[in-house]
Scaffold this active site. Structure first.
Site, PDB file in Angstrom:
ATOM      1  N   GLY A  72       0.809  -1.216   0.000  1.00 23.94           N
ATOM      2  CA  GLY A  72       0.000   0.000   0.000  1.00 23.94           C
ATOM      3  C   GLY A  72       0.842   1.266   0.000  1.00 23.94           C
ATOM      4  N   THR A  73       1.870   1.290   0.829  1.00 23.71           N
ATOM      5  CA  THR A  73       2.679   2.506   0.961  1.00 23.71           C
ATOM      6  C   THR A  73       3.289   2.895  -0.381  1.00 23.71           C
ATOM      7  OG1 THR A  73       3.161   1.900   3.243  1.00 23.71           O
ATOM      8  CG2 THR A  73       4.618   3.531   2.235  1.00 23.71           C
ATOM      9  N   ASN A 152      -8.230   3.046   9.229  1.00 25.84           N
ATOM     10  CA  ASN A 152      -7.659   1.853   9.857  1.00 25.84           C
ATOM     11  C   ASN A 152      -7.772   1.855  11.377  1.00 25.84           C
ATOM     12  OD1 ASN A 152      -5.685   3.959   9.022  1.00 25.84           O
ATOM     13  ND2 ASN A 152      -4.361   2.868  10.449  1.00 25.84           N
ATOM     14  N   GLN A 180      -7.557  -1.014   3.596  1.00 24.98           N
ATOM     15  CA  GLN A 180      -8.324  -1.763   4.601  1.00 24.98           C
ATOM     16  C   GLN A 180      -9.560  -2.441   4.012  1.00 24.98           C
ATOM     17  OE1 GLN A 180      -7.742  -2.576   7.723  1.00 24.98           O
ATOM     18  NE2 GLN A 180      -5.863  -1.399   7.997  1.00 24.98           N
ATOM     19  N   ALA A 200      -1.545  -7.036   0.304  1.00 22.55           N
ATOM     20  CA  ALA A 200      -2.012  -8.423   0.419  1.00 22.55           C
ATOM     21  C   ALA A 200      -2.121  -8.905   1.867  1.00 22.55           C
ATOM     22  CB  ALA A 200      -1.071  -9.348  -0.354  1.00 22.55           C
ATOM     23  N   CYS A 326      -4.286   8.980  26.440  1.00 25.67           N
ATOM     24  CA  CYS A 326      -3.766   9.533  27.691  1.00 25.67           C
ATOM     25  C   CYS A 326      -2.721  10.596  27.418  1.00 25.67           C
ATOM     26  CB  CYS A 326      -3.122   8.439  28.512  1.00 25.67           C
ATOM     27  SG  CYS A 326      -4.353   7.498  29.336  1.00 25.67           S
TER      28      CYS A 326
HETATM   29  N1  PLP Z   1      -3.264   2.647   4.232  1.00 25.81           N
HETATM   30  C1  PLP Z   1      -3.959   2.100   5.244  1.00 25.81           C
HETATM   31  C2  PLP Z   1      -5.370   2.535   5.484  1.00 25.81           C
HETATM   32  C3  PLP Z   1      -3.366   1.125   6.056  1.00 25.81           C
HETATM   33  O1  PLP Z   1      -4.071   0.591   7.058  1.00 25.81           O
HETATM   34  C4  PLP Z   1      -2.019   0.732   5.788  1.00 25.81           C
HETATM   35  C5  PLP Z   1      -1.360  -0.262   6.651  1.00 25.81           C
HETATM   36  O2  PLP Z   1      -1.629  -0.380   7.826  1.00 25.81           O
HETATM   37  C6  PLP Z   1      -1.346   1.320   4.710  1.00 25.81           C
HETATM   38  C7  PLP Z   1      -2.000   2.273   3.957  1.00 25.81           C
HETATM   39  C8  PLP Z   1       0.053   0.937   4.358  1.00 25.81           C
HETATM   40  O3  PLP Z   1       0.113  -0.394   3.951  1.00 25.81           O
HETATM   41  P1  PLP Z   1       1.507  -1.192   3.957  1.00 25.81           P
HETATM   42  O4  PLP Z   1       2.130  -0.968   5.320  1.00 25.81           O
HETATM   43  O5  PLP Z   1       1.145  -2.608   3.748  1.00 25.81           O
HETATM   44  O6  PLP Z   1       2.353  -0.611   2.881  1.00 25.81           O
END
Ligand code: PLP
Length: 374
Positions: A72-73, A152, A180, A200, A326
């Protein structure tokens, strides 16, 4: 290593399914470089393109609209960079509740490109004000809207169709972070999402492999340059084993969807009902009817559960995520909790479920919570 008896942290990552492992083991035999012209290379190339076709068919996309990435990143960064560099985007409309993969990249891209960064307003649950979005886009060409499909941390769902139609009306491009939600819904990419991303490992596939989805080609150019793989969109010798695992996991998720959705929603509802029956003064951050059915974020009064709720659950063999509100200095609130101005002196736990979880696990977790809450 402590054996996890209950895993309620599926928004962080999910366990690999045996069938997925099987598909990956088989793919290890396909060792040729897809760029090689000999038989071994051709075999790998055919395998890779079959995987692309299978992904496209599950997601209702054309194979040419699907690119394999490291996750994703990377997919999100590719889109953001290329939108500013190649698509003449001058304005980005987003919120402060996006994943760091968006927020940190935007921060860094601001040093490289001149663009206006506009934050769309949202309510106390994180629901984007779509009327305000409509106004923000009016008469503003060359805009990219970046809004995640599901948050997320809270599970809050974006009304994607409505946002896509607002974007289309104003000729804005729309990037939805679907990390997500891919594998959890049948997302209709024909309804106006221009760009999307997936990982994935969020749907019982392997880590380090994901998808970049580009509707209709849209002129995107690469982040990673080199040998010109992925039709020049993403260089680097392809991760065939990872891709094989991802495709299998996606197909299994899709096949399981009809049963998984009500099953997981029942688990989530039972957890919420159990917690609210047991305890007073909870702050439920997840708006049940507007959220991803796998996520439940609840705030507990710190004087009742202590600041280390997540660690205490961990000691009982229950994995959840935190994001404490907190202000004691021990725990720092996440940017999402901070953005939603959750109350101080509440400790938040995110319970996130998958189709592998059971009602018995929910009941055991409630029993443990009863002992912790004093
Ligand atoms: N976007 C969302 C909403 C996510 O929850 C995440 C991972 O937690 C990412 C992007 C990034 O995905 P990755 O760490 O697999 O590259």
């Amino acid at each position: 290593m402590l054996k996890r008896s209950i895993y309620f942290d599926n928004a962080a990552t999910t366990p690999l399914l045996p069938e997925v492992k099987g598909a990956m083991t088989e793919a290890m035999e396909v060792f040729g470089n897809p760029a090689s012209i000999h038989a071994e290379g051709r075999r790998s190339k055919v395998f890779l393109e079959e995987c692309r076709t299978r992904v496209a068919s599950v997601l209702g996309l054309q194979p040419a609209e699907v690119f394999f990435t490291s996750g994703g990143t990377e997919s999100l960064q590719t889109i953001l960079l290329s939108a500013l560099r190649d698509l003449n985007i001058k304005r980005i409309v987003t919120t402060s509740l996006e994943h760091p993969a968006v927020l940190k990249n935007l921060e860094s891209l601001r040093e490289l490109f001149p663009f206006d960064l506009v934050h769309a307003p949202f309510d106390r649950f994180g629901r984007v004000d779509t009327d305000a979005l409509d106004e923000l886009l009016a008469g503003q060409p060359q805009t990219l809207v970046v809004l995640m499909h599901a948050n997320n941390e809270t599970g809050m769902l974006l009304p994607v169709k409505r946002v896509a139609s607002i974007c289309q009306q104003h000729n804005a491009l729309f990037l939805s972070d679907t990390v997500q939600t891919v594998g959890k819904y049948r997302i209709d990419f024909s309804e106006g999402i221009d760009f999307a991303a997936a990982s994935a490992h969020k749907f019982h596939g392997p880590k380090g492999v994901g998808l970049l989805m580009v509707k209709g080609g849209a002129g995107l150019k690469p982040l990673i340059l080199g040998g010109g793989q992925e039709r020049t969109m993403r260089s680097g010798t392809e991760n065939l084993i990872g891709v094989a695992g991802m495709v299998k996991a996606l197909e299994l998720a899709d096949e399981a969807l009809e049963k998984a959705m009500p099953h997981v929603e029942t688990l989530r509802q039972s957890m919420l009902t159990g917690l609210t029956n047991l305890f007073d003064n909870l702050k439920v951050l997840t708006l049940m009817e507007h959220s991803l059915y796998t996520i439940l974020n609840v705030g507990f009064p710190v004087q009742r559960v202590g600041e280390m709720l997540v660690n205490r659950l961990d000691m009982e063999g229950i994995a959840v995520s935190g994001g404490s509100a907190c202000a004691s200095g021990v725990n720092h609130p996440s940017h999402v909790l901070e953005g939603l101005s959750v109350e101080e002196h509440y400790v938040h736990a995110r319970f996130s479920f998958s189709r592998l979880n059971t009602m018995e696990e929910v009941e055991r977790c409630l029993g443990v919570m009863r002992n912790i809450y004093s």
